[in-house]
Design an enzyme around this catalytic site. Structure first.
Site, PDB file in Angstrom:
ATOM      1  CG  HIS A 126      -0.224   0.002   2.539  1.00 27.50           C
ATOM      2  ND1 HIS A 126      -0.096  -1.125   3.312  1.00 27.50           N
ATOM      3  CD2 HIS A 126       0.437   0.976   3.194  1.00 27.50           C
ATOM      4  CE1 HIS A 126       0.590  -0.839   4.400  1.00 27.50           C
ATOM      5  NE2 HIS A 126       0.941   0.433   4.352  1.00 27.50           N
TER       6      HIS A 126
HETATM    7  C1  T46 Z   1       3.158   0.774   6.882  1.00 23.37           C
HETATM    8  C2  T46 Z   1       3.877  -0.502   7.117  1.00 23.37           C
HETATM    9  C3  T46 Z   1       5.356  -0.312   7.266  1.00 23.37           C
HETATM   10  C4  T46 Z   1      -4.072  -0.043  13.393  1.00 23.37           C
HETATM   11  O1  T46 Z   1      -5.193  -0.184  13.880  1.00 23.37           O
HETATM   12  N1  T46 Z   1      -3.280   0.989  13.803  1.00 23.37           N
HETATM   13  C5  T46 Z   1      -2.049   1.202  13.284  1.00 23.37           C
HETATM   14  O2  T46 Z   1      -1.366   2.164  13.684  1.00 23.37           O
HETATM   15  C6  T46 Z   1      -1.564   0.305  12.266  1.00 23.37           C
HETATM   16  C7  T46 Z   1      -0.182   0.532  11.648  1.00 23.37           C
HETATM   17  C8  T46 Z   1      -2.360  -0.716  11.859  1.00 23.37           C
HETATM   18  N2  T46 Z   1      -3.589  -0.887  12.423  1.00 23.37           N
HETATM   19  C9  T46 Z   1      -4.407  -2.048  12.017  1.00 23.37           C
HETATM   20  C10 T46 Z   1      -4.923  -2.006  10.597  1.00 23.37           C
HETATM   21  C11 T46 Z   1      -5.005  -3.457  10.216  1.00 23.37           C
HETATM   22  O3  T46 Z   1      -6.237  -4.000  10.628  1.00 23.37           O
HETATM   23  O4  T46 Z   1      -3.600  -3.211  12.115  1.00 23.37           O
HETATM   24  C12 T46 Z   1      -3.903  -4.104  11.053  1.00 23.37           C
HETATM   25  C13 T46 Z   1      -2.640  -4.418  10.244  1.00 23.37           C
HETATM   26  O5  T46 Z   1      -2.246  -3.250   9.518  1.00 23.37           O
HETATM   27  P1  T46 Z   1      -1.688  -3.329   8.031  1.00 23.37           P
HETATM   28  O6  T46 Z   1      -2.291  -4.456   7.300  1.00 23.37           O
HETATM   29  O7  T46 Z   1      -1.797  -1.971   7.413  1.00 23.37           O
HETATM   30  O8  T46 Z   1      -0.129  -3.657   8.315  1.00 23.37           O
HETATM   31  P2  T46 Z   1       1.099  -3.691   7.324  1.00 23.37           P
HETATM   32  O9  T46 Z   1       2.188  -4.408   8.017  1.00 23.37           O
HETATM   33  O10 T46 Z   1       0.701  -4.146   5.969  1.00 23.37           O
HETATM   34  O11 T46 Z   1       1.522  -2.132   7.179  1.00 23.37           O
HETATM   35  C14 T46 Z   1       1.966  -1.407   8.314  1.00 23.37           C
HETATM   36  C15 T46 Z   1       1.316  -0.026   8.385  1.00 23.37           C
HETATM   37  O12 T46 Z   1      -0.104  -0.157   8.360  1.00 23.37           O
HETATM   38  C16 T46 Z   1       1.722   0.846   7.230  1.00 23.37           C
HETATM   39  O13 T46 Z   1       1.308   2.173   7.459  1.00 23.37           O
HETATM   40  O14 T46 Z   1       3.694   1.689   6.290  1.00 23.37           O
HETATM   41  O15 T46 Z   1       3.388  -1.249   8.234  1.00 23.37           O
END
Ligand code: T46
Length: 135
Positions: free
Chosen positions: A50
């Protein structure tokens, strides 16, 4: 210009061990509104895929390693984060992917904004439209 911007944190170790201090507007080039960390990533799992419209981040592997891919719609570059004194600056409108997490990886991320799901662009074609001014 390379997409890979690394900030080297000064290790403040002594005979007892190591310490790194991260300060807003100093080693971290923005006000820090949020900190999160990713750990226990299962073998073979990749994350990210993303971009963000308005979010700057610094990512550091405090333990272990992972490989980051950054893409601005024109260039695609990668870097191995494998050192607790090496931070990767991730700017707005940069597609990111994280691969090859080591089993012990703890990826610490400092963010310039609070969490906002509406800030995410999770579709690569939509990302290309936005960076090319068509979105
Ligand atoms: C990024 C990379 C490096 C939250 O509720 N609060 C938060 O601050 C974050 C980061 C995530 N979430 C929730 C949203 C999803 O339901 O945690 C779950 C996993 O998040 P996501 O699928 O976006 O995780 P990654 O590892 O794909 O990405 C993350 C960050 O979201 C993103 O901003 O730059 O790590």
């Amino acid at each position: 210009m390379s997409l890979i911007q690394i900030v080297n944190f000064q290790p403040l170790g002594d005979e007892r061990g190591s310490l790194v201090a991260l300060e807003a507007n100093k080693s971290v080039p923005f006000e820090i509104k949020r900190v999160y960390y990713i750990f226990g990533t299962k073998e073979g799992v990749s994350r990210g895929f993303h971009a963000h419209c308005n979010l700057k981040q610094v990512a550091v592997c405090v333990t272990g390693s992972c490989r980051f891919v950054l893409d601005n719609g024109k260039q695609r570059e990668e870097v191995l984060l494998d050192c607790s004194t090496k931070g990767l600056i991730i700017e707005d409108l940069t597609w990111r992917e994280m691969h090859d997490f080591s089993p012990d990886c703890v990826l610490l991320v400092l963010a310039s904004e609070h969490y906002d799901e509406n800030d995410y662009i999770r579709d690569y074609n939509e990302f290309l439209k936005v960076v090319n001014g068509e979105g």
